[in-house]
Motif scaffolding. Structure first.
Motif, PDB file in Angstrom:
ATOM      1  N   GLN A 146       0.425   0.813  -4.247  1.00  0.00           N
ATOM      2  CA  GLN A 146      -0.923   0.278  -4.425  1.00  0.00           C
ATOM      3  C   GLN A 146      -1.908   1.031  -3.538  1.00  0.00           C
ATOM      4  OE1 GLN A 146      -3.019  -3.808  -3.036  1.00  0.00           O
ATOM      5  NE2 GLN A 146      -1.216  -4.096  -4.340  1.00  0.00           N
ATOM      6  N   ASN A 147      -3.034   1.421  -4.131  1.00  0.00           N
ATOM      7  CA  ASN A 147      -4.125   2.056  -3.394  1.00  0.00           C
ATOM      8  C   ASN A 147      -5.402   1.253  -3.580  1.00  0.00           C
ATOM      9  OD1 ASN A 147      -3.504   4.327  -1.807  1.00  0.00           O
ATOM     10  ND2 ASN A 147      -3.274   5.641  -3.602  1.00  0.00           N
ATOM     11  N   GLU A 148      -6.364   1.508  -2.718  1.00  0.00           N
ATOM     12  CA  GLU A 148      -7.694   0.935  -2.870  1.00  0.00           C
ATOM     13  C   GLU A 148      -8.682   2.064  -3.121  1.00  0.00           C
ATOM     14  OE1 GLU A 148      -8.638  -2.388  -2.822  1.00  0.00           O
ATOM     15  OE2 GLU A 148      -6.473  -2.801  -2.803  1.00  0.00           O
TER      16      GLU A 148
ATOM     17  N   ARG B  52      -6.681  -9.280  -9.650  1.00  0.00           N
ATOM     18  CA  ARG B  52      -7.414  -8.358  -8.772  1.00  0.00           C
ATOM     19  C   ARG B  52      -7.442  -6.939  -9.340  1.00  0.00           C
ATOM     20  NH1 ARG B  52      -5.125  -7.031  -4.450  1.00  0.00           N
ATOM     21  NH2 ARG B  52      -3.163  -8.200  -4.555  1.00  0.00           N
ATOM     22  N   SER B  53      -6.275  -6.486  -9.786  1.00  0.00           N
ATOM     23  CA  SER B  53      -6.186  -5.105 -10.221  1.00  0.00           C
ATOM     24  C   SER B  53      -6.881  -4.881 -11.561  1.00  0.00           C
ATOM     25  CB  SER B  53      -4.720  -4.673 -10.299  1.00  0.00           C
ATOM     26  OG  SER B  53      -4.607  -3.285 -10.507  1.00  0.00           O
TER      27      SER B  53
ATOM     28  N   GLY C  59     -10.511  -4.623 -10.949  1.00  0.00           N
ATOM     29  CA  GLY C  59     -10.849  -3.311 -10.412  1.00  0.00           C
ATOM     30  C   GLY C  59     -10.854  -2.234 -11.485  1.00  0.00           C
TER      31      GLY C  59
ATOM     32  N   PRO D 299       0.820  -1.221   0.000  1.00  0.00           N
ATOM     33  CA  PRO D 299       0.000   0.000   0.000  1.00  0.00           C
ATOM     34  C   PRO D 299       0.852   1.268   0.000  1.00  0.00           C
ATOM     35  CG  PRO D 299      -0.809  -1.569   1.625  1.00  0.00           C
ATOM     36  CD  PRO D 299       0.505  -2.103   1.146  1.00  0.00           C
TER      37      PRO D 299
ATOM     38  N   GLY E  97     -12.939  -0.449  -3.422  1.00  0.00           N
ATOM     39  CA  GLY E  97     -12.736  -1.882  -3.572  1.00  0.00           C
ATOM     40  C   GLY E  97     -11.825  -2.287  -4.710  1.00  0.00           C
TER      41      GLY E  97
ATOM     42  N   THR F 297      -8.259  -2.431  -6.673  1.00  0.00           N
ATOM     43  CA  THR F 297      -6.819  -2.372  -6.395  1.00  0.00           C
ATOM     44  C   THR F 297      -6.145  -1.559  -7.492  1.00  0.00           C
ATOM     45  OG1 THR F 297      -6.855  -4.525  -5.286  1.00  0.00           O
ATOM     46  CG2 THR F 297      -4.719  -3.729  -6.079  1.00  0.00           C
TER      47      THR F 297
END
Length: 322
Positions: A181-183, A230-231, A234, A174, A186, A188
């Protein structure tokens, strides 16, 4: 004394206008259109995902400045020139020497990342996103990994492979913990500019994903496959937010106004979606690529260009006052 800063403000404004015009008109190597790469291998190390050969050709003329000019040579420009050389190499050009020279530049400047891996940092500030010197970039990490994986494929030198794999930990860490990496709702996000509040620069996020994908496929790093899935999922969820109806956004950063894309990025965004669709097929990517190409009308081009020039002038004035 009160008016002492006025000449400096005018000079900065003139410089911002000149730089803005060059970016809008595609008059510099950094803003030359980058179509889809010619030699992409979705599961291997073929050519790069967009055409960077012009950056390799440009680099041939200024190779004597490598390691000396920090404004010319920094992580993204070095990695992109190397990837441009790789495509030229595929087409039969004798560029192994300059390609490996840039790969060695990446090796030499990889700094240990706390907790493992390596990071490349930029020694100058990034005013637009409020970043102090020695910030890192997910785009830089991803493209460095792509260049180093190709250097390993060419030479068999394990140092290149180790450094490429080392690019992953900062991407999986993060921003709050010093990573990239940010959220965001929800999703990534892999941050080209690691701001505390997510900025989600679209092109930088996708370029980072290309590197993560190659770490999963060519370097067989399981954690990279998980991060890519995941990313990219997103990104698909947030994709509609980059559309303002007549144009695209460069980022989702809050500048108090829409962060509209320069015309260069309006052209680049569909290319990147097409390339991403080759490694992560989804009909939404093609739909938005077609939509964003159709937005490149003359009225929209003029409107976006004037907006970007006005924003540059505003930034020049506010930075001078601060």
């Amino acid at each position: 004394m009160e008016n002492a800063g006025i000449p400096g403000t005018f000079q900065r404004a003139a410089r911002e206008l000149s730089n803005g015009y060059a970016a809008v008109a595609g008059r510099t190597v950094n803003f030359t259109h980058q179509p889809l790469g010619r030699h992409i291998d979705p599961e291997g190390l073929g050519g790069y995902y967009c055409d960077l050969r012009h950056k390799g050709r440009y680099a041939l003329g200024v190779m004597d400045t490598v390691g000396r000019d920090e404004r010319e040579w920094w992580i993204i420009t070095v990695a992109q020139a190397a990837l441009g050389f790789w495509d030229l190499r595929i087409e039969g050009h004798d560029v192994d020497g300059p390609f490996l020279r840039l790969a060695d530049w990446l090796l030499e400047r990889a700094r240990p990342f706390p907790g493992g891996g390596v990071v490349w940092t930029v020694p100058r500030p990034q005013a637009k996103y409020g970043l102090a010197p020695d910030w890192a970039s997910a785009m830089g990490q991803g493209q460095a990994a792509s260049a180093l994986l190709r250097a390993h494929a060419l030479t068999g030198n394990e140092a290149y492979l180790e450094a490429a794999r080392g690019a992953l930990p900062p991407l999986a860490t993060p921003v709050a913990a010093g990573g990239l990496q940010n959220e965001l709702d929800g999703a990534t996000v892999l941050e080209e500019y690691p701001t505390a509040r997510p900025s989600a620069v679209l092109n930088g996020w996708i370029f980072a994903l290309f590197g993560v994908h190659e770490l999963a496929t060519a370097a067989r790093v399981p954690e990279a496959r998980d991060l890519f899935e995941r990313s990219s999922r997103g990104l698909l969820e947030l994709l509609p937010r980059y559309d303002v109806g007549w144009w695209t956004l460069y980022s989702l950063h809050d500048h108090g106004r829409h962060d509209l894309a320069k015309p260069f990025y309006q052209r680049l965004h569909p290319v990147l979606l097409d390339a991403l669709a080759l490694i992560r097929p989804d009909p939404l990517l093609a739909d938005y690529a077609d939509r964003w190409r159709s937005q490149l009308t003359r009225p929209a081009l003029v409107r976006a260009s004037l907006d970007k020039l006005a924003f540059r002038l505003y930034r020049a004035a506010t930075e001078r006052r601060s």
